[in-house]
Design a protein around this motif. Structure first.
Motif, PDB file in Angstrom:
ATOM      1  N   ALA A 190       0.839  -1.194   0.000  1.00 26.47           N
ATOM      2  CA  ALA A 190       0.000   0.000   0.000  1.00 26.47           C
ATOM      3  C   ALA A 190       0.876   1.247   0.000  1.00 26.47           C
ATOM      4  CB  ALA A 190      -0.923  -0.005   1.214  1.00 26.47           C
ATOM      5  N   ASP A 191       0.549   2.202  -0.862  1.00 31.89           N
ATOM      6  CA  ASP A 191       1.319   3.444  -0.913  1.00 31.89           C
ATOM      7  C   ASP A 191       0.766   4.480   0.060  1.00 31.89           C
ATOM      8  OD1 ASP A 191       3.190   5.442  -2.106  1.00 31.89           O
ATOM      9  OD2 ASP A 191       1.291   6.369  -2.648  1.00 31.89           O
ATOM     10  N   ASP A 192      -0.536   4.734   0.002  1.00 31.83           N
ATOM     11  CA  ASP A 192      -1.204   5.666   0.926  1.00 31.83           C
ATOM     12  C   ASP A 192      -0.535   7.037   0.978  1.00 31.83           C
ATOM     13  OD1 ASP A 192      -3.155   3.796   1.602  1.00 31.83           O
ATOM     14  OD2 ASP A 192      -1.981   2.987   3.251  1.00 31.83           O
ATOM     15  N   GLY A 193      -0.059   7.503  -0.165  1.00 35.58           N
ATOM     16  CA  GLY A 193       0.489   8.847  -0.239  1.00 35.58           C
ATOM     17  C   GLY A 193       1.904   9.004   0.269  1.00 35.58           C
ATOM     18  N   LEU A 194       2.594   7.903   0.573  1.00 32.84           N
ATOM     19  CA  LEU A 194       3.944   8.016   1.136  1.00 32.84           C
ATOM     20  C   LEU A 194       4.929   8.624   0.142  1.00 32.84           C
ATOM     21  CD1 LEU A 194       4.469   4.747   3.211  1.00 32.84           C
ATOM     22  CD2 LEU A 194       3.556   6.962   3.920  1.00 32.84           C
ATOM     23  N   VAL A 195       4.775   8.303  -1.138  1.00 29.84           N
ATOM     24  CA  VAL A 195       5.683   8.866  -2.140  1.00 29.84           C
ATOM     25  C   VAL A 195       5.537  10.385  -2.180  1.00 29.84           C
ATOM     26  CG1 VAL A 195       6.138   9.051  -4.613  1.00 29.84           C
ATOM     27  CG2 VAL A 195       5.868   6.805  -3.573  1.00 29.84           C
ATOM     28  N   GLU A 196       4.299  10.860  -2.162  1.00 31.67           N
ATOM     29  CA  GLU A 196       4.080  12.309  -2.205  1.00 31.67           C
ATOM     30  C   GLU A 196       4.613  12.983  -0.942  1.00 31.67           C
ATOM     31  OE1 GLU A 196       0.151  13.534  -3.189  1.00 31.67           O
ATOM     32  OE2 GLU A 196      -0.046  12.083  -4.827  1.00 31.67           O
TER      33      GLU A 196
END
Length: 236
Positions: free
Chosen positions: A21-27
């Motif tokens: 799950a990414d859940d906005g971590l890259v941003e």
């Protein structure tokens, strides 16, 4: 006409957005990196750069930063700041597997298939994610762009490196690539994979994935084993 049949024994899976799950971590990590390089939050420059990061989800991160910051020195500074920020977020417990992802990988391997996990992140970040999830021994092999000569997606290098290192199949067309972005799809097609599946749990939608050339689109990676079973017997 050919007497050769599919034997889809090499499975190359993306991580963030596909199995993790990414859940906005890259941003969030990018915003910290941009601030470290003096990009003013909420400025037009910041907004434009963040949009580019969103649009290029799945691409090698150092390639993204080269485009955004123009010089190799600035790109490497941005990439280091990004990797540090992402690692801090991971260490803070903000990373999790997508539902059923671990079980799917275990199922694929139990069926005799070789599974390779790939990422556009640097090795240090990939290892941090694997450690946080307890996935160090889950796949047969893990690859980041540096493991494939430095070029990440949309280049085919990581898929071809998986093919060469594992020796799992005799024909690259017996390789399966699955990921949530158009860059995963482009990479798989450029490598000559026989199955290139887009997955709808991450950055890009069905239209974008099919437009990039996905042979199949899955609601989640958990659908992959059922997709492959009937395909094994089809002619190449």
């Amino acid at each position: 006409m050919t007497d050769r049949t599919h034997d889809l024994n090499l499975i190359v899976l993306d991580m963030a957005g596909t199995t993790v799950a990414d859940d906005g971590l890259v941003e969030r990590a990018f915003e910290r990196a941009a601030a470290a390089l003096g990009v003013e939050p909420a400025s037009p420059d910041h907004t434009a750069k963040l949009q580019y990061v969103r649009d290029t989800m799945g691409e090698s991160k150092i390639s993204v930063f080269r485009h955004l910051f123009g010089t190799e020195e600035l790109a490497r500074r941005a990439n280091s700041a990004f990797e540090q920020a992402y690692a801090e977020l991971v260490e803070g417990g903000l990373v999790a597997p997508l539902p059923g992802a671990r079980e799917t990988i275990e199922k694929l391997r139990a069926d005799g298939r070789t599974v390779v996990l790939t990422t556009g992140f640097a090795r240090v970040t990939q290892d941090a994610i694997l450690d946080a999830l307890g996935w160090r021994d889950l796949a047969d092999l893990t690859l980041c762009p540096a493991d494939a000569g430095g070029r990440g997606r949309p280049y085919p290098d990581m898929v071809l490196t998986a093919f060469l290192r594992t020796g799992a199949v005799a024909d690259v067309r017996h390789t399966v690539v699955a990921g949530d972005t158009v860059y995963d799809v482009l990479s798989g097609n450029r490598a000559g994979a026989g199955v290139v599946a887009g997955v709808l749990t991450g950055a890009h939608d069905r239209a974008a994935l099919t437009g990039a050339g996905a042979t199949h689109v899955l609601a989640a990676i958990t659908e992959l084993p059922a997709l492959l079973a009937p395909l094994d017997a089809e002619p190449v």
